[in-house]
Write a protein that holds these residues in place. Structure first.
Motif, short mmCIF file in Angstrom:
data_model
loop_
_atom_site.label_atom_id
_atom_site.label_comp_id
_atom_site.label_asym_id
_atom_site.label_seq_id
_atom_site.Cartn_x
_atom_site.Cartn_y
_atom_site.Cartn_z
N GLY A 1 -0.99 -0.62 -9.39
CA GLY A 1 -1.20 0.11 -8.32
C GLY A 1 -1.39 1.53 -8.92
O GLY A 1 -2.13 2.55 -8.42
N VAL B 1 4.79 4.80 -3.19
CA VAL B 1 4.86 3.54 -3.34
C VAL B 1 6.02 2.67 -3.15
O VAL B 1 6.89 2.83 -3.77
CB VAL B 1 4.08 2.99 -4.70
CG1 VAL B 1 3.93 1.60 -4.86
CG2 VAL B 1 2.86 3.81 -5.28
N LYS C 1 -4.71 1.75 -9.97
CA LYS C 1 -6.00 1.91 -9.15
C LYS C 1 -5.89 3.32 -8.70
O LYS C 1 -6.95 4.01 -8.51
CB LYS C 1 -5.41 1.04 -7.94
CG LYS C 1 -6.27 1.26 -6.66
CD LYS C 1 -5.92 0.45 -5.57
CE LYS C 1 -6.98 0.12 -4.10
NZ LYS C 1 -6.70 -0.44 -3.20
N MET D 1 0.76 -1.16 0.02
CA MET D 1 -0.08 0.02 0.12
C MET D 1 0.99 1.34 0.02
O MET D 1 1.91 1.41 0.76
CB MET D 1 -0.86 0.02 1.29
CG MET D 1 -1.98 -1.13 1.36
SD MET D 1 -3.21 -0.83 -0.10
CE MET D 1 -3.98 0.53 0.47
N THR E 1 2.67 -5.47 -10.57
CA THR E 1 2.03 -4.82 -8.96
C THR E 1 2.29 -3.31 -9.28
O THR E 1 1.33 -2.74 -8.71
CB THR E 1 2.85 -5.34 -7.88
OG1 THR E 1 2.73 -6.64 -7.72
CG2 THR E 1 2.41 -4.77 -6.55
N ASP E 2 3.32 -2.67 -9.40
CA ASP E 2 3.57 -1.43 -9.74
C ASP E 2 2.48 -0.88 -10.79
O ASP E 2 2.19 0.23 -10.23
CB ASP E 2 4.94 -0.99 -10.09
CG ASP E 2 6.05 -1.37 -9.04
OD1 ASP E 2 5.68 -1.68 -7.92
OD2 ASP E 2 7.12 -1.25 -9.21
#
Length: 472
Positions: free
Chosen positions: A63, A51, A66, A1, A59-60
């Motif tokens: 992120g 981040v 999002k 997160m 994943t990055d």
């Protein structure tokens, strides 16, 4: 997160990717991440989301997707392994448009942390990564990407698509350090208009080890940021008369204006007042009156240049200021036309004055209509403005410009031809100089005839260029 550092100003949020080991390299008493955080704190950004979770490239990217879907303002994404001048960050984050833009250098020597790009007409038209190749690259991307509010949905979709392709191994040997590079590739290939924010003599370098970090920090210290800020306050792409006969000395008035606490709108108002006085002197119809009017008109134009320089130097941009500046230009020019007509005894002077005014209105309509069409094309994305290109194509292939555009680009590379092109279109600086010189030497009738003759050629040249670019 992500961790969040909030700030109650501006309209751009920042996503700082601190997921690679290089972001923890030493910089003074802290790390590169700390240094970037301090730089961003000095700029008007809405908030910084750091981040830190190291979950890999996919994943990055997810992120970022999002964050983009939840954002309500422009979002800038940059890696924390970046050693950069604060002024270089400001060139992108403090631009008044807050639209999609990428920080680029016109040094076209690519490297592992400086992927190639191609820039045309102030926009990034092709971008690369370790997988995506850019033929005829003329610039390099320097790691800072801003996505305007209108393009956030596209950014989110692109980030998710890239994450899936990376997980499936379809993008070859891409690594987590290329997250921002891939996002730029995706935006450009999806048809988003990405402004190329040049760093000029400033530095922006991503680093991989302590030695390269120390070298990059040393290079920063070799540049006088205050001087660069003053130099970049003067428009690079201004007209010939403005560049060589006005901005060469008005730049020395910027700091005195700041010390006097003058704001750009005040300078615009003074410029308009001088133009009105010029029109009054022109209306006298005497040789002395025309000379006084010409001097006041040039001084008015000088302040018109100064207000923009002051706005760029102080970074006090506003929609009201831009509107007032544009309206002031039209008001001043047409007031001078009226003054010249009143001061002339020629029987046909009012016909010539009205014709010159109508011609300028048509020229401005051609320009603004074209700009509006380009803006609409960017807003609707790739549906007709620029066809989307697949992210799985390793080679970036674009249709080569033909005919008029190809000739125009060739001329742009020649300094003399480039300045001749700027003079031919009769920008406002050349118009003010033309009015001043012809009014003093030959009188008002000669002024309007010159405006109609030169202005007619300029209108045809602009119209041909707009048609060629629209048909491309």
């Amino acid at each position: 997160m992500p961790d969040s550092l909030t700030r109650d100003s501006a309209t751009t949020s920042v996503v700082l990717l601190a997921t690679t080991p290089a972001c923890r390299l030493a910089s003074g008493d802290g790390t590169l991440l700390d240094r970037l955080g301090e730089q961003l704190a000095a700029l008007p950004v809405r908030g910084v989301q750091v981040v830190t979770a190291d979950g890999g490239l996919a994943t990055d990217l997810r992120g970022v997707a999002k964050i983009a879907r939840a954002a309500t303002s422009a979002v800038a994404v940059l890696p924390a392994d970046l050693v950069i001048h604060t002024e270089a960050l400001a060139a992108l984050l403090e631009h008044p448009s807050h639209g999609s833009a990428a920080l680029i250098s016109h040094d076209a020597t690519p490297g592992p942390l400086r992927p190639p790009a191609r820039v045309e007409g102030g926009r990034v038209v092709a971008a690369g990564s370790s997988f995506h190749l850019v033929p005829e690259a003329n610039a390099t991307f320097r790691g800072v990407l801003q996505t305007g509010e209108a393009d956030l949905a596209t950014l989110a979709d692109i980030a998710d698509e890239l994450a899936e392709l990376a997980e499936a191994g379809k993008l070859g040997p891409v690594t987590p350090v290329e997250a921002v590079d891939l996002l730029l590739v995706g935006l450009v290939r999806s048809g988003v208009a990405v402004r190329a924010a040049g760093i000029g003599p400033l530095h922006a370098d991503r680093v991989a080890g302590q030695h390269s970090a120390d070298a990059a920090l040393t290079r920063l210290a070799e540049v006088d940021e205050a001087k660069v800020r003053l130099d970049t306050s003067v428009k690079e792409d201004d007209g010939f008369f403005a560049t060589f006969f006005v901005s060469s000395w008005t730049r020395h008035l910027i700091k005195p204006a700041v010390r006097l606490k003058l704001v750009p709108n005040t300078v615009t108002a003074i410029s308009a007042g001088l133009a009105l006085l010029a029109a009054l002197w022109f209306s006298a119809g005497t040789e002395g009156g025309r000379l006084a009017g010409a001097v006041l008109l040039i001084l008015s134009f000088a302040l018109d240049c100064l207000d923009g320089q002051l706005a760029r130097y102080t970074r006090t941009f506003s929609p009201l200021g831009a509107w007032a500046d544009g309206m002031s230009d039209r008001f001043k020019e047409y007031a001078v036309y009226v003054g010249l007509a009143f001061g002339s005894a020629a029987a046909d002077i009012w016909y010539l004055a009205v014709a010159a005014m109508v011609l300028q209105v048509v020229r401005h309509a051609v320009d603004y209509t074209y700009v509006g069409a380009v803006t609409d094309a960017a807003r609707v994305g790739a549906t007709w403005g620029r066809p989307a290109r697949s992210l799985l194509e390793s080679q970036d292939v674009r249709r080569a410009p033909g005919g008029v555009l190809k000739l125009s680009q060739r001329l742009e590379r020649d300094t003399i031809a480039r300045w001749l092109k700027k003079i031919v279109v009769l920008p406002i600086g050349e118009r003010m100089a033309l009015i001043a010189v012809t009014a003093v030497i030959w009188g008002s009738r000669a002024t309007f005839l010159a405006l109609l003759g030169w202005g007619g050629v300029a209108a045809l040249y602009q119209l041909a260029g707009r048609i060629a670019r629209s048909a491309r």
